[in-house]
Design an enzyme around this catalytic site. Structure first.
Site, short mmCIF file in Angstrom:
data_model
loop_
_atom_site.label_atom_id
_atom_site.label_comp_id
_atom_site.label_asym_id
_atom_site.label_seq_id
_atom_site.Cartn_x
_atom_site.Cartn_y
_atom_site.Cartn_z
CE LYS A 137 9.25 3.09 4.14
NZ LYS A 137 8.38 1.99 4.53
C1 LIG Z 1 7.03 2.03 4.22
C2 LIG Z 1 6.35 0.74 4.01
C3 LIG Z 1 5.13 0.66 3.34
C4 LIG Z 1 4.41 1.89 2.84
O1 LIG Z 1 5.09 2.55 1.81
P1 LIG Z 1 4.71 4.07 1.46
O2 LIG Z 1 5.71 4.50 0.47
O3 LIG Z 1 4.81 4.82 2.77
O4 LIG Z 1 3.31 4.06 0.95
C5 LIG Z 1 4.58 -0.60 3.14
N1 LIG Z 1 5.18 -1.70 3.61
C6 LIG Z 1 6.33 -1.66 4.29
C7 LIG Z 1 6.91 -2.92 4.81
C8 LIG Z 1 6.97 -0.44 4.50
O5 LIG Z 1 8.12 -0.41 5.16
#
Ligand SMILES: *Cc1c(COP(=O)(O)O)cnc(C)c1O
Length: 467
Positions: free
Chosen positions: A112
């Site tokens: 993120k």
């Molecule tokens: C947010 C997240 C996901 C999922 O991603 P999306 O965009 O919500 O599908 C998968 N793995 C980790 C470690 C995350 O932080």
């Protein structure tokens, strides 16, 4: 570039406005009015380029004239300069055709950061010189919250209120949020699941009186600018594996459908992608939707992959809109049905359109642990549980195109699960090593609209006062 809402009635916005708004006022999500294309020569030309230059090329058509090329380059240089790996998102080879794309070298050790480090700087840029401030409100199952807080802490003109489900994020994830003591950061632990937290946030945005009074904005993956920033690494990885002259497949551990939707955008822009694997854990609403056309909520089950413990995937709406002929009024009716009954059927156009690029797989705890062990024993890589879900799906899918599994979190964020599966510890990298010694600050509230909005009203500055 102009942006339209998936539900057809919110105003059309430019890039700066869409970034600051997050969610559309009609309850929908913003998308570009049309998909910009990169021709094959332009994509080939990315092969030798740095991550930052790749980002500038991919983002430019979406940003339009909201920023000059030099401003965009400077912003990307700052955002990605905070990553601890010079490649920003390095590829690691696991076996003949299986690869990992490591997206976790940012400040909070999750993918993120790739989007939110850029988003924090977009906010600062677009708010500069304006008298009004923003109140960012978000819900997190763990990683979004820490990445958003890191990106916005101490920035002028913004307060951030982050809701997390009490007891359902890992200790590392909670501490990464609650030990940030900047005065514009407010952490709220609510009684309930991530879906409850997300529903509260949606309700605040859908309440025009509240939302206007505090100039609410979103940093969840409903914010278009985040998805845009994630499109970049699909190009970056593909050209390193022979793209665009050789299609590449991606396997994506999926929760809110943001990360994998960015892959869809890359494909719409002209990147040859063999397939996108939507890998889910036992919370498999997306797997059922893509295989059976049945998008219906079940009970959320807690797993060692909390960022995927989701029964409503906000960004799926963007795909349904794009595949359903971009008919906002029809989609608004379809979503209203889902919101009242908790279930809907995909139309034939939606199902068939998705089948052209997406496949899905549901991975249980045993197969997740097996994938972690395989990565460790056969390739010397310790991977986190989310990554393991996608790797399990990638290995089951087979085929003879290069297969890239998106590694979405550093294993140290989920060290208990990693240790159970592999017997290996996973130390926190030195730059976050003192996390467990730092002071924590957060409030605990019941998961009700009244409790949470009262707390926000008490601590945020109303827009009228700011102006
Ligand atoms: C947010 C997240 C996901 C999922 O991603 P999306 O965009 O919500 O599908 C998968 N793995 C980790 C470690 C995350 O932080």
């Amino acid at each position: 570039m102009r942006y339209v809402s998936t539900r057809g009635t919110a105003p059309v916005l430019d890039f700066a406005a869409v970034t600051l708004a997050g969610l559309a006022g009609d309850g929908g999500l913003y998308l570009p009015e049309s998909w910009p294309k990169l021709d094959l020569d332009t994509i080939r030309g990315l092969a030798g380029k740095s991550y930052v230059e790749t980002a500038v090329t991919v983002m430019t058509p979406f940003v339009g004239d909201a920023l000059t090329t030099d401003e965009l380059r400077e912003l990307c240089t700052t955002a990605y300069g905070r990553f601890s790996h010079a490649a920003v998102t390095p590829l690691v080879q696991l076996d003949h055709d299986q690869w990992l794309l490591e997206l976790f070298h940012g400040p909070t050790l999750a993918f993120k950061d790739v989007a939110l480090q850029a988003l924090g700087l977009f906010f600062e840029k677009f708010l500069k010189g304006r008298s009004d401030r923003l109140t960012v409100v978000g819900a997190t199952s763990g990683d979004t919250g820490s990445a958003a807080i890191d990106a916005l802490a101490g920035r002028d003109g913004v307060d951030i209120f982050m809701l997390h489900p009490a007891g359902r994020v890992s200790d590392v994830q909670r501490r990464q949020m609650t030990t940030v003591l900047a005065p514009n950061v407010y952490n709220i632990a609510i009684d309930g699941s991530f879906d409850d937290a997300q529903a509260l946030v949606k309700a605040m945005f859908n309440d025009p009186a509240f939302s206007d009074r505090f100039a609410l904005s979103a940093v969840n993956s409903i914010n278009w600018a985040r998805l845009m920033a994630q499109v970049v690494y699909y190009f970056y990885a593909a050209v390193r594996l022979g793209g665009p002259d050789r299609p590449v497949a991606f396997s994506v551990p999926t929760g809110n459908f943001g990360d994998v939707f960015a892959g869809y955008v890359a494909a719409r822009m002209g990147l040859p992608i063999a397939k996108l694997i939507v890998a889910t854990n036992v919370n498999d609403i997306l797997h059922r939707a893509l295989t059976l056309g049945d998008y219906s909520k079940g009970q959320v089950q807690q797993t060692p992959t909390p960022s995927m413990d989701i029964q409503v995937s906000s960004n799926f709406e963007r795909l349904l809109f794009d595949l359903g002929g971009r008919d906002g009024h029809a989609l608004a009716a379809q979503m209203a049905g889902f919101e009242s009954t908790g279930a809907m059927r995909l139309t034939n156009a939606q199902s068939q359109g998705a089948a052209g690029l997406f496949v899905s797989d549901r991975v249980d705890l045993d197969d997740m642990a097996l994938a972690m062990r395989w990565a460790h024993e056969r390739a010397g890589q310790i991977i986190d549980p989310h990554t393991a879900i996608a790797l399990a799906a990638a290995r089951r899918a087979g085929g003879n195109t290069p297969m890239v599994t998106l590694a979405t979190a550093h294993p140290a964020k989920f060290r208990d699960a990693v240790e159970r599966a592999t017997g290996q510890g996973s130390p926190l990298p030195a730059r976050v090593g003192d996390l467990f010694e730092r002071e924590e600050r957060y409030v605990s509230l019941p998961g009700t609209f009244d409790a949470v909005t009262a707390y926000i009203a008490e601590h945020a500055t109303p827009a009228a006062v700011r102006a």
